[in-house]
Design a protein around this motif. Structure first.
Motif, short mmCIF file in Angstrom:
data_model
loop_
_atom_site.label_atom_id
_atom_site.label_comp_id
_atom_site.label_asym_id
_atom_site.label_seq_id
_atom_site.Cartn_x
_atom_site.Cartn_y
_atom_site.Cartn_z
N THR A 3 34.00 40.25 34.96
CA THR A 3 35.10 39.37 35.32
C THR A 3 35.99 40.05 36.37
O THR A 3 36.44 39.40 37.31
CB THR A 3 35.94 39.03 34.08
OG1 THR A 3 35.07 38.51 33.08
CG2 THR A 3 36.99 38.00 34.40
N LEU A 4 36.22 41.35 36.20
CA LEU A 4 37.03 42.08 37.17
C LEU A 4 36.32 42.14 38.53
O LEU A 4 36.96 41.98 39.57
CB LEU A 4 37.29 43.50 36.65
CG LEU A 4 38.24 44.36 37.47
CD1 LEU A 4 39.61 43.72 37.52
CD2 LEU A 4 38.32 45.75 36.89
N PHE A 5 35.03 42.33 38.52
CA PHE A 5 34.26 42.35 39.76
C PHE A 5 34.33 40.99 40.46
O PHE A 5 34.50 40.90 41.67
CB PHE A 5 32.81 42.73 39.48
CG PHE A 5 31.96 42.75 40.71
CD1 PHE A 5 32.08 43.77 41.65
CD2 PHE A 5 31.05 41.74 40.96
CE1 PHE A 5 31.31 43.78 42.79
CE2 PHE A 5 30.28 41.73 42.09
CZ PHE A 5 30.41 42.76 43.01
N ARG A 6 34.21 39.93 39.69
CA ARG A 6 34.28 38.59 40.26
C ARG A 6 35.67 38.32 40.84
O ARG A 6 35.81 37.71 41.90
CB ARG A 6 33.95 37.55 39.19
CG ARG A 6 33.80 36.17 39.72
CD ARG A 6 33.28 35.19 38.70
NE ARG A 6 33.59 35.60 37.34
CZ ARG A 6 33.05 35.08 36.25
NH1 ARG A 6 32.17 34.13 36.36
NH2 ARG A 6 33.38 35.50 35.05
N PHE A 7 36.72 38.82 40.17
CA PHE A 7 38.09 38.68 40.67
C PHE A 7 38.25 39.40 42.00
O PHE A 7 38.80 38.84 42.96
CB PHE A 7 39.07 39.23 39.63
CG PHE A 7 40.49 39.26 40.09
CD1 PHE A 7 41.20 38.08 40.28
CD2 PHE A 7 41.13 40.46 40.33
CE1 PHE A 7 42.51 38.10 40.71
CE2 PHE A 7 42.44 40.49 40.75
CZ PHE A 7 43.14 39.31 40.94
N PHE A 8 37.77 40.64 42.08
CA PHE A 8 37.89 41.39 43.34
C PHE A 8 37.04 40.77 44.44
O PHE A 8 37.43 40.77 45.60
CB PHE A 8 37.51 42.86 43.12
CG PHE A 8 38.57 43.64 42.42
CD1 PHE A 8 39.91 43.47 42.71
CD2 PHE A 8 38.23 44.59 41.47
CE1 PHE A 8 40.89 44.19 42.08
CE2 PHE A 8 39.21 45.32 40.82
CZ PHE A 8 40.55 45.12 41.12
N ALA A 9 35.89 40.23 44.09
CA ALA A 9 35.05 39.57 45.09
C ALA A 9 35.75 38.32 45.63
O ALA A 9 35.72 38.05 46.83
CB ALA A 9 33.70 39.22 44.49
N THR A 10 36.40 37.56 44.75
CA THR A 10 37.14 36.38 45.18
C THR A 10 38.30 36.76 46.09
O THR A 10 38.54 36.13 47.12
CB THR A 10 37.67 35.60 43.96
OG1 THR A 10 36.57 35.29 43.10
CG2 THR A 10 38.37 34.32 44.38
N LEU A 11 39.02 37.83 45.73
CA LEU A 11 40.12 38.29 46.58
C LEU A 11 39.61 38.75 47.94
O LEU A 11 40.24 38.49 48.97
CB LEU A 11 40.88 39.43 45.90
CG LEU A 11 41.82 39.03 44.76
CD1 LEU A 11 42.50 40.27 44.20
CD2 LEU A 11 42.84 38.03 45.23
N ALA A 12 38.48 39.43 47.97
CA ALA A 12 37.91 39.91 49.23
C ALA A 12 37.49 38.73 50.11
O ALA A 12 37.71 38.75 51.33
CB ALA A 12 36.73 40.83 48.96
#
Length: 50
Positions: A3-12
């Motif tokens: 979930t944290l990886f998906r959050f950072f990917a969305t922000l990027a």
């Protein structure tokens, strides 16, 4: 952690879109020059008019 990886990917991705939009605006939009006039009060032009 996925979930944290998906959050950072969305922000990027969002940051990349914002950067691409700013780059496109800076590259493709040309400002139009025009005349500008500012009126100055007469009291500002007097030597002792503070």
């Amino acid at each position: 952690m996925p979930t944290l990886f998906r959050f950072f990917a969305t922000l990027a991705i969002l940051a990349g879109l914002v950067f691409a939009g700013m780059f496109a605006l800076a590259t493709f939009v040309e400002p139009t020059p025009r005349e500008m006039s500012v009126s100055i009060p007469a009291s500002k032009l007097q030597p002792g008019g503070r």
